[in-house]
Design a protein around this motif. Structure first.
Motif, PDB file in Angstrom:
ATOM      1  N   THR A  52       0.822  -1.202   0.000  1.00 49.38           N
ATOM      2  CA  THR A  52       0.000   0.000   0.000  1.00 49.38           C
ATOM      3  C   THR A  52       0.857   1.252   0.000  1.00 49.38           C
ATOM      4  O   THR A  52       0.510   2.256  -0.606  1.00 49.38           O
ATOM      5  CB  THR A  52      -0.868   0.011   1.271  1.00 49.38           C
ATOM      6  OG1 THR A  52      -1.517  -1.253   1.377  1.00 49.38           O
ATOM      7  CG2 THR A  52      -1.891   1.113   1.226  1.00 49.38           C
ATOM      8  N   ALA A  53       1.963   1.174   0.737  1.00 44.94           N
ATOM      9  CA  ALA A  53       2.797   2.360   0.891  1.00 44.94           C
ATOM     10  C   ALA A  53       4.183   2.064   0.304  1.00 44.94           C
ATOM     11  O   ALA A  53       4.323   1.162  -0.508  1.00 44.94           O
ATOM     12  CB  ALA A  53       2.880   2.725   2.359  1.00 44.94           C
ATOM     13  N   ASP A  54       5.189   2.829   0.708  1.00 46.65           N
ATOM     14  CA  ASP A  54       6.532   2.719   0.134  1.00 46.65           C
ATOM     15  C   ASP A  54       7.034   1.275   0.095  1.00 46.65           C
ATOM     16  O   ASP A  54       6.886   0.522   1.050  1.00 46.65           O
ATOM     17  CB  ASP A  54       7.504   3.553   0.970  1.00 46.65           C
ATOM     18  CG  ASP A  54       7.052   5.009   1.062  1.00 46.65           C
ATOM     19  OD1 ASP A  54       6.214   5.432   0.251  1.00 46.65           O
ATOM     20  OD2 ASP A  54       7.546   5.716   1.951  1.00 46.65           O
ATOM     21  N   VAL A  64      -2.195  -7.304   4.556  1.00 48.49           N
ATOM     22  CA  VAL A  64      -2.598  -5.896   4.406  1.00 48.49           C
ATOM     23  C   VAL A  64      -1.601  -4.959   5.093  1.00 48.49           C
ATOM     24  O   VAL A  64      -1.359  -5.076   6.292  1.00 48.49           O
ATOM     25  CB  VAL A  64      -4.009  -5.655   5.001  1.00 48.49           C
ATOM     26  CG1 VAL A  64      -4.426  -4.194   4.821  1.00 48.49           C
ATOM     27  CG2 VAL A  64      -5.041  -6.580   4.358  1.00 48.49           C
ATOM     28  N   THR A  65      -1.022  -4.062   4.333  1.00 53.23           N
ATOM     29  CA  THR A  65      -0.178  -3.012   4.895  1.00 53.23           C
ATOM     30  C   THR A  65      -1.030  -1.752   4.982  1.00 53.23           C
ATOM     31  O   THR A  65      -1.477  -1.235   3.955  1.00 53.23           O
ATOM     32  CB  THR A  65       1.056  -2.761   4.021  1.00 53.23           C
ATOM     33  OG1 THR A  65       1.795  -3.983   3.933  1.00 53.23           O
ATOM     34  CG2 THR A  65       1.939  -1.675   4.609  1.00 53.23           C
ATOM     35  N   PRO A  66      -1.289  -1.265   6.194  1.00 50.55           N
ATOM     36  CA  PRO A  66      -2.164  -0.092   6.315  1.00 50.55           C
ATOM     37  C   PRO A  66      -1.487   1.155   5.766  1.00 50.55           C
ATOM     38  O   PRO A  66      -0.269   1.283   5.795  1.00 50.55           O
ATOM     39  CB  PRO A  66      -2.381   0.064   7.820  1.00 50.55           C
ATOM     40  CG  PRO A  66      -1.734  -1.110   8.472  1.00 50.55           C
ATOM     41  CD  PRO A  66      -0.769  -1.699   7.497  1.00 50.55           C
ATOM     42  N   ARG A  67      -2.319   2.039   5.291  1.00 50.16           N
ATOM     43  CA  ARG A  67      -1.807   3.302   4.775  1.00 50.16           C
ATOM     44  C   ARG A  67      -1.816   4.348   5.869  1.00 50.16           C
ATOM     45  O   ARG A  67      -1.181   5.378   5.745  1.00 50.16           O
ATOM     46  CB  ARG A  67      -2.698   3.740   3.610  1.00 50.16           C
ATOM     47  CG  ARG A  67      -1.974   4.593   2.622  1.00 50.16           C
ATOM     48  CD  ARG A  67      -2.876   5.010   1.499  1.00 50.16           C
ATOM     49  NE  ARG A  67      -2.460   6.306   1.014  1.00 50.16           N
ATOM     50  CZ  ARG A  67      -3.033   6.960   0.031  1.00 50.16           C
ATOM     51  NH1 ARG A  67      -4.072   6.435  -0.586  1.00 50.16           N
ATOM     52  NH2 ARG A  67      -2.596   8.127  -0.334  1.00 50.16           N
ATOM     53  N   GLY A  68      -2.594   4.090   6.904  1.00 48.89           N
ATOM     54  CA  GLY A  68      -2.636   5.030   8.013  1.00 48.89           C
ATOM     55  C   GLY A  68      -3.949   5.774   8.116  1.00 48.89           C
ATOM     56  O   GLY A  68      -4.156   6.563   9.021  1.00 48.89           O
ATOM     57  N   TYR A  69      -4.874   5.511   7.219  1.00 50.59           N
ATOM     58  CA  TYR A  69      -6.140   6.238   7.219  1.00 50.59           C
ATOM     59  C   TYR A  69      -6.959   6.050   8.478  1.00 50.59           C
ATOM     60  O   TYR A  69      -7.831   6.850   8.787  1.00 50.59           O
ATOM     61  CB  TYR A  69      -7.009   5.812   6.031  1.00 50.59           C
ATOM     62  CG  TYR A  69      -6.506   6.310   4.727  1.00 50.59           C
ATOM     63  CD1 TYR A  69      -6.107   5.436   3.749  1.00 50.59           C
ATOM     64  CD2 TYR A  69      -6.432   7.675   4.484  1.00 50.59           C
ATOM     65  CE1 TYR A  69      -5.633   5.904   2.549  1.00 50.59           C
ATOM     66  CE2 TYR A  69      -5.959   8.136   3.298  1.00 50.59           C
ATOM     67  CZ  TYR A  69      -5.561   7.261   2.327  1.00 50.59           C
ATOM     68  OH  TYR A  69      -5.097   7.692   1.135  1.00 50.59           O
ATOM     69  N   ARG A  70      -6.688   4.952   9.204  1.00 54.02           N
ATOM     70  CA  ARG A  70      -7.441   4.669  10.427  1.00 54.02           C
ATOM     71  C   ARG A  70      -7.347   5.819  11.412  1.00 54.02           C
ATOM     72  O   ARG A  70      -8.175   5.963  12.299  1.00 54.02           O
ATOM     73  CB  ARG A  70      -6.887   3.394  11.077  1.00 54.02           C
ATOM     74  CG  ARG A  70      -7.430   2.130  10.470  1.00 54.02           C
ATOM     75  CD  ARG A  70      -8.929   2.045  10.702  1.00 54.02           C
ATOM     76  NE  ARG A  70      -9.333   0.641  10.767  1.00 54.02           N
ATOM     77  CZ  ARG A  70     -10.559   0.258  10.973  1.00 54.02           C
ATOM     78  NH1 ARG A  70     -11.510   1.143  11.149  1.00 54.02           N
ATOM     79  NH2 ARG A  70     -10.871  -1.033  11.011  1.00 54.02           N
ATOM     80  N   GLU A 119      -7.594   8.899  10.751  1.00 56.69           N
ATOM     81  CA  GLU A 119      -8.370  10.067  10.316  1.00 56.69           C
ATOM     82  C   GLU A 119      -9.383  10.493  11.365  1.00 56.69           C
ATOM     83  O   GLU A 119      -9.990   9.626  11.995  1.00 56.69           O
ATOM     84  CB  GLU A 119      -9.144   9.702   9.043  1.00 56.69           C
ATOM     85  CG  GLU A 119      -8.435  10.133   7.793  1.00 56.69           C
ATOM     86  CD  GLU A 119      -9.245   9.686   6.580  1.00 56.69           C
ATOM     87  OE1 GLU A 119     -10.374  10.149   6.438  1.00 56.69           O
ATOM     88  OE2 GLU A 119      -8.728   8.895   5.792  1.00 56.69           O
ATOM     89  N   LYS A 160      -0.244  -6.443   8.487  1.00 56.47           N
ATOM     90  CA  LYS A 160      -0.979  -7.424   9.304  1.00 56.47           C
ATOM     91  C   LYS A 160      -1.719  -8.415   8.423  1.00 56.47           C
ATOM     92  O   LYS A 160      -1.855  -8.203   7.204  1.00 56.47           O
ATOM     93  CB  LYS A 160      -1.978  -6.747  10.241  1.00 56.47           C
ATOM     94  CG  LYS A 160      -2.250  -5.284   9.973  1.00 56.47           C
ATOM     95  CD  LYS A 160      -3.188  -4.666  10.962  1.00 56.47           C
ATOM     96  CE  LYS A 160      -3.739  -3.369  10.353  1.00 56.47           C
ATOM     97  NZ  LYS A 160      -4.579  -2.608  11.233  1.00 56.47           N
TER      98      LYS A 160
END
Lengths: 242, 242
Positions: free
Chosen positions: B124-126, B234-240, B242, B227
């Motif tokens: 999802t991210a770098d 799933v690699t979170p992007r961090g939107y959680r 928000e 996780k």
């Protein structure tokens, strides 16, 4: 079980869609996405119902898509480029269990590949993809990633090189790379890939440090063997030694 | 000026082709590629003339394609996944000047994106894309790239994780990552993406070190926040947040 499709739409042209994405969009009851991406593909699917939400409303957008999918509508959520890479697949997968909705992901052509195709072949071999947006990742971590990639002589593709709030991030990134790579390293930028005003140009790392990128730019930093051939940015794979 | 098109065909299914690649292939007089990739798409373009060459004959294959293009045949050279990423765009661009042939590159969906879509959303991210094939890059450099990516807490996508001659490369790569990341880091493998026998599985980094990959496998190593959610990587992007 009800299903939500998350599809990457590529850079924005019809030709940049995969056949799988076209089929999913043609079969959809509803297409959900960020306003700009919805506007890009509306002309190709004029009879479809669209729901678009502005930038920064990602979780809201995911919930709208999941709610409609859970209600039985064939829903496709669209992402620019790929569905996963800086896309919506991850937040959708995190939220899906709450809605008892199955998620199908249709990959797409990410800007690292579509921008590369414009410039030549800048990421033929190992490369790192790094976003300079510090909204979700601390700048310190981003800088460490840039430095580690440069230390390892990897090509670097930079997403989100600039915005009003972080006009100097690209310059800073170039300065970090220059600690390990020559200022003459061949670099390139691709703008408005697959859209009106599409353009690209090849320059040195020193020039890139002074380049004013905008949010429609994808940046490519070469490795120590990247060269310019007839105006194209080319990282050799090594076949010449065959 | 005469033109050669170099097109990425994605993982191998018709749905994985872009509309642009389909158009190019339908318009071609001749399709040139590695035997396995030609066999994959022949059923979709049954009336076309194909020239296929075996693996390791990349320069010969590029010259065949360029010669036919120079003779005025509408020629498309195909690459698995993307045209640039570990593809033929680079050697073709290096050789094209000798033939006075213009080169057009059509990007495609690389295995990092198509494998990720099977597994969930691992990149999802770098992230860093690294090939473990040491035919064209010294193993020392590959190991440094793995180590630098792990130090920077980047997700890593591994292409060419194994072959008969380098059965232990993946194990070695995992051991390098484990110097910086937990053995419990969530990882995944995708096999035969878009082809018969397609499969994927999620495992820990420690398990990956013991996994027997083959040349049809793409490997994904998570970062510290990756996780497993309902069997998906799933690699979170961090939107959680928000």
């Amino acid at each position: 079980m009800k299903k939500l499709i998350v599809a990457g739409i590529g850079a924005g042209s019809y030709d940049g869609l995969t056949v799988g994405a076209v089929k999913a969009l043609e079969g959809a009851d509803l297409i959900v996405g960020y306003t700009v991406y919805c506007d890009l593909i509306k002309p190709y699917f004029p009879d479809k119902e669209f729901i678009s939400t502005p930038m920064m409303r990602e979780i809201e957008r995911c919930r709208i898509a999941l709610e409609h999918a859970a209600s039985g509508k064939l829903t496709v959520m669209i992402c620019s480029g790929d569905a996963g890479i800086y896309g919506m697949a991850s937040p959708v997968l995190e939220l899906a269990a709450e809605y008892e909705v199955e998620v199908e992901i249709i990959p797409g052509v990410t800007a690292a590949a579509s921008g590369a195709a414009l410039l030549g072949s800048p990421i033929t071999a190992d490369f790192s993809v790094i976003s300079l947006s510090d909204l979700l990742t601390p700048m310190e971590k981003i800088e460490k990633r840039i430095e580690c990639a440069a230390m390892a002589d990897q090509c670097i593709v930079i997403y989100n090189p600039s915005s009003r709030k972080r006009a100097d991030h690209l310059k800073k990134a170039c300065e970090i790379v220059m600690k390990h790579q020559s200022p003459q390293t061949v670099c390139g930028v691709a703008r408005n890939i697959g859209r009106d005003g599409e353009s690209c140009s090849v320059m040195t790392l020193a020039e890139l440090a002074e380049y004013q990128a905008d949010m429609f730019t994808t940046v490519f930093i070469g490795n120590s063997s990247t060269k310019e051939i007839n105006g194209k940015m080319v990282t050799p794979r090594g076949y010449r030694n065959e």
